[in-house]
Design a protein around this motif. Structure first.
Motif, PDB file in Angstrom:
ATOM      1  N   THR A 492       0.847  -1.184   0.000  1.00 50.86           N
ATOM      2  CA  THR A 492       0.000   0.000   0.000  1.00 50.86           C
ATOM      3  C   THR A 492       0.892   1.247   0.000  1.00 50.86           C
ATOM      4  O   THR A 492       2.115   1.150   0.113  1.00 50.86           O
ATOM      5  CB  THR A 492      -0.885   0.026   1.247  1.00 50.86           C
ATOM      6  OG1 THR A 492      -0.028   0.111   2.398  1.00 50.86           O
ATOM      7  CG2 THR A 492      -1.736  -1.233   1.350  1.00 50.86           C
ATOM      8  N   SER A 644      -4.212  -1.975  -4.645  1.00 51.14           N
ATOM      9  CA  SER A 644      -4.043  -2.064  -3.188  1.00 51.14           C
ATOM     10  C   SER A 644      -3.908  -0.698  -2.534  1.00 51.14           C
ATOM     11  O   SER A 644      -3.859  -0.609  -1.308  1.00 51.14           O
ATOM     12  CB  SER A 644      -2.813  -2.920  -2.862  1.00 51.14           C
ATOM     13  OG  SER A 644      -1.669  -2.364  -3.455  1.00 51.14           O
ATOM     14  N   SER A 650      -1.584  -3.491   3.833  1.00 53.72           N
ATOM     15  CA  SER A 650      -1.946  -4.814   3.345  1.00 53.72           C
ATOM     16  C   SER A 650      -1.752  -5.773   4.506  1.00 53.72           C
ATOM     17  O   SER A 650      -0.638  -5.977   4.965  1.00 53.72           O
ATOM     18  CB  SER A 650      -1.042  -5.212   2.169  1.00 53.72           C
ATOM     19  OG  SER A 650      -1.360  -6.511   1.729  1.00 53.72           O
TER      20      SER A 650
END
Length: 651
Positions: A492, A644, A650
């Motif tokens: 991310t 993402s 994540s």
């Protein structure tokens, strides 16, 4: 070699204390389990072992003359490195018999900390060739859990050439994707399959559709669950496994009950002991086979152990699926809010902002389009999606000549997966490249990295398949002569920034393009439309393109490459154009344009070039122009999304 009881290890899964006792009582030679952190089974809070129970479990196993392996097999982010260091220190004191690891950073940490506990390469390391094994041996890895896509003959050759101990899954739940190479759960849900939180989108129902018409291909449809692998069961093939040189027979199922694990261990224990005692007189125990059949959840398959199983390994009906973890959802689009936590600020680059724009292309016309619109680096080679043809040496030579005209560079890529046959091809390819003189090579796995180091003198980069998630991994890659690495597609925004801040290498981030959610040796269209593919080759399958339509109404294109693998794409193409201003610390940006036409490649490259140049010129005064996003949206063959980047972390 004469067989003894010690020739083979029966390795049982353990999630709780009662399962530990049951597995040992049933005859397991070794057990594997995870702590409360950094392991691949993180959903159940009641499962796994806290530090105190870990110590107790190790003592209990050793008192019963059973080995205990601890799973430390997650990808870890930079913010978790210190925590991992402490955990490894604890485990080294507790003295389990092995740690099963995935993240390359663990190898670097183990060397730094001088760990005494043996290290085993998790199946999540995606180890499938001898060159990778030799690299891992150099880091003290004593055993590899080889890819499930490896046949017994392949792993036998691997063991013979390297001397490594081989651990092989023989029973239980299987993934359809190459291990460590599935990012669909991580990108769609923020729950990474590489961090123990897979929500199993491969178990969703799908329709196969012809992408040219959008219509379902129904006349030969075997059922909706087109990616649902059956459970592996190699009970009938124990003699072949033992004679192939498999050291450890691994049973899957750390979330299973004590009764289930006990029953499976007893059945395999009995069969292994009977074979070792009298191999020539051994026959399949029908009672044991029936017991396994009667207690199964899904139907059984030998998966890849005896060769590519095609459609026979898929449970298309879904009738025996024990649990569905999720259902199809719409992927995040460009209106999705991207979460950027306040405490995380993009670090200022140590040098003035000099953005490099790279574009991966499929052919010479796309290469020209990218160069003419401002690309600095062109990636060619690697997987080619049918009906496109692979890059020939002649076309690579022309690409190099063409790119030099535009003062750009050509980096030749290699496939993400390199099985035995392909290793031989890659060796020859590297030898030929030395005459063509590209500006560098980009490799997709540890084995091809080792080959590139040995057989070429070009600068080496690593692709996203290395799952670079923390700076210790970049340190390991730098120590292996890598000059640039690609950031994990699951990272991310916050994780990218932390990584860039500490990275030991220049990093590249993929900001746009068609991204593979998973890669599988299973050719999805071939299996569905032509089960007799090997017997009756249908050239039409090489020219048509197909997609999987999920229940949320999204198409996931299936790009079948020259090796017959399916590269299953996300429904939406990644687009981080509006977020470039937050990513200036990265400095290297990539467009995955190999599935675009030359016109689209040119147009997208131009927009990114313009925005990066504006960022360079205007710096703090830069304002993103929404018209640029509209331009890309209009020409994009698929909807665009933020991947993402919608998530803060994540998990």
């Amino acid at each position: 070699m004469l067989l003894t009881r010690n020739s083979v290890e029966l390795l049982a899964p353990v999630g709780t204390w009662d399962v530990l006792e049951a597995a040992i009582e049933a005859g397991a030679d070794a057990v594997y389990l995870g702590g409360k952190q950094f392991n691949m089974r993180m959903f159940k809070t009641t499962a796994n072992f806290d530090d105190k129970m870990l110590a107790k479990a190790i003592e209990y196993a050793h008192n019963h003359n059973v080995q205990l392996h601890v799973t430390v097999n997650n990808l870890i982010s930079d913010r978790e490195i210190d925590k991992m260091r402490s955990y490894l220190s604890l485990l080294d004191e507790l003295k389990p018999d092995a740690l099963i690891v995935q993240d390359l950073s663990i190898l670097e940490l183990a060397r730094e900390m001088k760990l005494s506990v043996p290290l085993h390469a998790s199946i999540m390391m995606n180890t499938h060739n001898e060159h990778a094994v030799r690299t891992l041996q150099g880091y003290g890895i004593t055993r590899v859990v080889v890819n499930r896509e490896m046949s017994l003959s392949q792993l036998s050759l691997l063991k013979e050439r390297t001397g490594i101990e081989v651990e092989y899954f023989i029973h239980g739940d299987m993934c359809i994707s190459h291990s460590g190479q599935c990012i669909q759960s991580g990108v769609v849900f923020g729950q990474s399959s590489n961090r123990g939180r897979c929500l199993k989108p491969c178990r969703w129902p799908y329709q196969l559709v012809d992408t040219a018409t959008g219509n379902p291909v129904t006349d030969q449809d075997p059922g909706p669950y087109k990616l649902a692998m059956k459970d592996m069961c190699l009970y009938p093939k124990l003699p072949e496994l033992i004679q192939a040189g498999v050291r450890s027979f691994k049973i899957e199922g750390r979330m299973r009950t004590a009764d289930f694990v006990s029953r499976i261990v007893k059945t395999y224990r009995k069969a292994i002991d009977r074979y070792i005692a009298d191999p020539t007189g051994y026959t399949l125990d029908q009672q044991g086979w029936e017991e396994l059949q009667n207690s199964r959840s899904r139907d059984f398959s030998t998966c890849y152990a005896l060769g590519n199983p095609g459609a026979t390994a898929i449970g298309y009906s879904g009738k025996r699926e024990p649990r569905f973890f999720s259902q199809a959802v719409r992927e995040a689009d460009m209106t999705t809010v991207v979460k950027r936590p306040v405490p995380v600020q993009a670090p200022k680059a140590s040098e003035p902002f000099k953005p490099t724009l790279s574009v991966r292309v499929a052919d010479l016309s796309s290469l020209r389009a990218a160069c003419q619109n401002g690309a600095n680096i062109i990636y060619i080679g690697g997987e080619s999606a049918k009906p496109a043809l692979p890059w020939t040496l002649q076309s690579i030579s022309e690409a190099i000549e063409e790119t030099i005209k535009y003062n750009a560079k050509v980096i030749v890529t290699t496939p993400r997966i390199t099985m035995e046959r392909e290793c031989g091809e890659l060796e020859q390819f590297f030898a030929a490249l030395s005459k063509l003189k590209p500006h560098g090579v980009m490799v997709g796995n540890l084995g091809s990295l080792a080959m590139a180091r040995q057989l070429s003198n070009f600068p080496i980069q690593t692709d996203f398949s290395f799952n670079v998630f923390n700076h210790m991994t970049t340190q390991l890659l730098r120590n292996n002569e890598v000059k640039k690495a690609t950031i994990s597609l699951e990272a991310t925004y916050e994780q990218v920034i932390h990584l860039v801040e500490k990275s030991q290498l220049p990093l590249e981030i993929i900001v746009h393009g068609s991204i593979p959610a998973m890669i599988t040796d299973h050719s999805i269209p071939d299996a569905i439309l032509n089960d007799q593919y090997e017997k009756c080759y249908d050239p039409a399958l090489d020219t048509k393109q197909y997609a999987l339509l999920d229940t949320a109404g999204q198409q996931h294109p299936i790009m079948v490459d020259q090796y017959g693998r399916s590269n299953l794409l996300f429904a939406k193409d990644l687009c981080l154009l509006p977020h470039l201003v937050s990513l200036t610390a990265v400095q290297n940006y990539r467009i995955e344009g190999q599935y675009y036409t030359a016109d689209v490649v040119g147009a997208i490259t131009r927009v990114y070039r313009e925005e990066l140049d504006k960022l360079t010129a205007q710096q703090e005064n830069y304002q993103f122009d929404m018209n640029q996003l509209e331009k890309i949206t209009e020409i994009s063959p698929r909807e665009l999304g933020v991947g993402s980047f919608r998530y803060r972390l994540s998990k």
